[in-house]
Design an enzyme around this catalytic site. Structure first.
Site, short mmCIF file in Angstrom:
data_model
loop_
_atom_site.label_atom_id
_atom_site.label_comp_id
_atom_site.label_asym_id
_atom_site.label_seq_id
_atom_site.Cartn_x
_atom_site.Cartn_y
_atom_site.Cartn_z
N LYS A 1 29.94 -19.99 2.29
CA LYS A 1 30.76 -20.60 3.34
C LYS A 1 31.84 -21.48 2.71
CE LYS A 1 27.14 -20.25 6.76
NZ LYS A 1 25.92 -20.81 7.37
N GLN B 1 22.77 -26.35 8.10
CA GLN B 1 22.18 -25.07 7.71
C GLN B 1 20.70 -25.04 8.11
OE1 GLN B 1 23.98 -22.43 6.16
NE2 GLN B 1 22.11 -21.33 6.68
N ASP C 1 28.90 -23.95 14.99
CA ASP C 1 27.87 -22.90 15.11
C ASP C 1 27.68 -22.53 16.58
OD1 ASP C 1 26.88 -21.76 12.85
OD2 ASP C 1 25.35 -23.30 12.47
#
Ligand code: NDP
Length: 289
Positions: free
Chosen positions: A58, A102, A125
């Site tokens: 990422k 994460q 997200d």
């Protein structure tokens, strides 16, 4: 476009590369207009090797398009309140426009509590209940990345979704449910199937669009696919010989489908591209000229 058997292959790598190029141009304009680059903060807790690889990928993807990335690595035994304090600091930071925690988090931490602590405006997200709720009422702000990637792949083939029968296999909060809401917003007639669905084969056979998000290797067989259907395979499964396979039997399905995504190289590359896209969207809303 390449073909395999009857089906055109939707190349997710190419679509994702095009999106990254477009984002690079948008970021460059934003920098010259505002003097600011979009910023993504990625929070990693513990030593999960897979998570470390995702986080590294990422960060590299951010760099390529000109997004600043800030990595916060915390030890496995970090306290929940310490993690909440970091999120509140990131929520308040003018340099950070997207925040990603994460997953999975260690067992002593309440995932839901952490995700809900992220400001919905920075929730790249798209997992915050506020963003899921907005998606459900048809007024999305930031939406989950993999489902957004699925929609971009459908758009990449010029698919007119309106009125089509879409069958989604899988009802998770990160894939199945949000992709169903996105297809509904685009006027598809949507069925969501799951492990308790009866006559799954019959339901898939009726679909113009099949989205497979199950997590079971080649579970959807070629003969389940209606001639001319479009098949998007979200699944990523590690086969016994180490290769990656999808939830769909690609070989069999490609004899019936008109378009199909491969695994790897289909939906996978789209997820990070959509994370970058969400970060740029969030920054455009948050940064004032
Ligand atoms: P989950 O395990 O959270 O959900 C799986 C879903 O499949 C559940 O709704 C489950 O039903 C359903 N299911 C399981 N077995 C069957 C069955 N026999 N028949 C019908 N439905 C079934 O998975 P995710 O949604 O997180 O992920 C799905 C797949 O997508 C995985 O392979 C994952 O690795 C992949 N993935 C890929 C991403 C990418 O970037 N390409 C991103 C995210 C996920 P029930 O609810 O009844 O248990």
């Amino acid at each position: 476009m390449k073909r395999h058997n009857n089906a055109f292959i939707i190349n997710g790598k190419e679509v994702a590369a095009r999106i990254r190029d477009e984002l690079k141009a948008v970021v460059s304009v934003m920098k010259s207009d505002t003097g600011r680059a979009p910023g993504l903060a990625v929070v990693l807790v513990g030593e999960n090797q897979a998570s470390k690889v995702y986080v590294r990928n990422k960060a590299r993807a951010c760099e390529e398009v000109g997004i600043r990335s800030f990595q916060h690595s915390l030890p496995e035994n970090v306290g929940q309140s310490e993690l909440l304090a970091l999120i509140s600091e990131l929520n308040a930071s003018d340099d950070v426009h997207g925040i990603l925690v994460q997953l999975p988090l260690p067992g002593h931490i309440d995932d839901a509590l952490i995700l809900e602590a992220i400001s919905p405006a920075k929730d790249v997200d798209g997992f915050h209940p506020c963003n899921m709720g907005r998606l459900a009422i048809g007024s999305p702000l930031l939406s989950p990345c993999t489902p957004l990637g699925v929609m971009k792949l459908l758009d990449s083939i010029g698919m007119d979704i309106s009125g089509k029968e879409a069958v989604i296999v899988g009802r998770s909060n990160i894939v199945g449910k949000p992709v169903a809401l996105m297809l509904l917003k685009r006027n598809a007639t949507v069925s969501i199937c799951h492990s308790k669905t009866t006559d799954l084969q019959g339901k898939v056979l009726a679909a113009d669009i099949v989205i497979a998000a199950i997590g079971r290797e080649r579970y959807i067989k070629g003969e389940w696919i209606k001639d001319g259907a479009i098949v998007i395979d979200v699944g990523i499964n590690r086969a016994k010989d180490g290769t990656l396979t999808g939830d769909v039997d690609f070989e069999g399905a490609s004899k019936h489908a008109s378009y199909i995504t491969p695994v790897p190289g289909g939906v996978g590359p789209m997820t990070i591209a959509m994370l970058l896209s969400n970060t740029v969207d969030a920054a455009r809303r948050l940064v004032k000229k």
